[in-house]
Design an enzyme around this catalytic site. Structure first.
Site, PDB file in Angstrom:
ATOM      1  N   SER A  43       0.802  -1.228   0.000  1.00  0.00           N
ATOM      2  CA  SER A  43       0.000   0.000   0.000  1.00  0.00           C
ATOM      3  C   SER A  43       0.833   1.276   0.000  1.00  0.00           C
ATOM      4  O   SER A  43       0.321   2.334  -0.354  1.00  0.00           O
ATOM      5  CB  SER A  43      -0.964   0.013   1.186  1.00  0.00           C
ATOM      6  OG  SER A  43      -0.274   0.240   2.386  1.00  0.00           O
ATOM      7  N   LYS A  84       0.820   4.734   6.873  1.00  0.00           N
ATOM      8  CA  LYS A  84       0.313   5.498   5.732  1.00  0.00           C
ATOM      9  C   LYS A  84       0.879   6.911   5.803  1.00  0.00           C
ATOM     10  O   LYS A  84       1.496   7.308   6.780  1.00  0.00           O
ATOM     11  CB  LYS A  84      -1.218   5.592   5.753  1.00  0.00           C
ATOM     12  CG  LYS A  84      -1.969   4.279   5.834  1.00  0.00           C
ATOM     13  CD  LYS A  84      -2.080   3.592   4.530  1.00  0.00           C
ATOM     14  CE  LYS A  84      -2.919   2.312   4.681  1.00  0.00           C
ATOM     15  NZ  LYS A  84      -2.598   1.338   3.681  1.00  0.00           N
TER      16      LYS A  84
END
EC number: 3.4.21.89
Length: 174
Positions: A43, A84
């Protein structure tokens, strides 16, 4: 008998105390300063790849968090630690359209995104909360997909600082 006492003292002072001190110091460093994380998915590609290992420093002052920081946080929704990039700070208005991200009306220059996503979204980040997205937008389960897209500041664990594995990619995280 005296030699036996001296040998026991020697073992305690030369081995047991240094080992205990090292364990206590390692525990304190891991608890209050930094910890190591493993990247389980793609990701954050190309910034971070699956299998990378990083050192992360603890974040105590949430006011020092900036747009673009790569952070480790706990998601109550997913019941997991995630890593993230910070896209929205408290009070920000974030628009995602045509693969581009706009924060407070300004288009972000996201050179780190190599695989954009066309999934649109509109967010107003509440006070004390943050909005996160992965760099691999086409393959990232991030704020755009969660029921509650915001992460509370108290759930932020640390800031990614340095990649330590694989050795040929060792270096600071940008």
């Amino acid at each position: 008998m005296s030699d036996n006492k001296s040998f026991t003292k020697s073992i305690i002072y030369d081995w047991i105390l240094p080992i205990l001190a090292a364990i206590v110091i390692a525990y304190l460093i891991n608890t209050f300063l930094l910890f190591k994380v493993y990247i389980p998915s793609e990701s954050m590609k190309p910034t971070l790849n699956e299998g990378d290992q990083l050192f992360v420093t603890k974040v105590y002052d949430k006011n020092k968090i900036k747009h673009g920081d790569v952070l480790v946080f706990y998601s109550h929704e997913l019941q997991d630690l995630l890593i993230k990039r910070v896209i929205g700070l408290p009070g920000d208005k974030v628009e995602v359209k045509d693969g581009n991200v706009y924060v407070n009306g300004d288009k972000l220059d996201e050179t780190y995104v190599k695989h954009p996503s066309k999934k649109p979204g509109s967010f107003v980040v509440p006070e004390g909360k943050f909005l996160f997205m992965g760099d691999n937008r086409a393959n990232s389960n991030d704020s755009r997909f969660w029921k509650d897209p915001y992460i509370d500041g108290k759930d932020i664990r640390g800031k990614a600082q340095v990649r330590v594995y694989p050795f040929n990619k060792m270096g600071w995280i940008k």
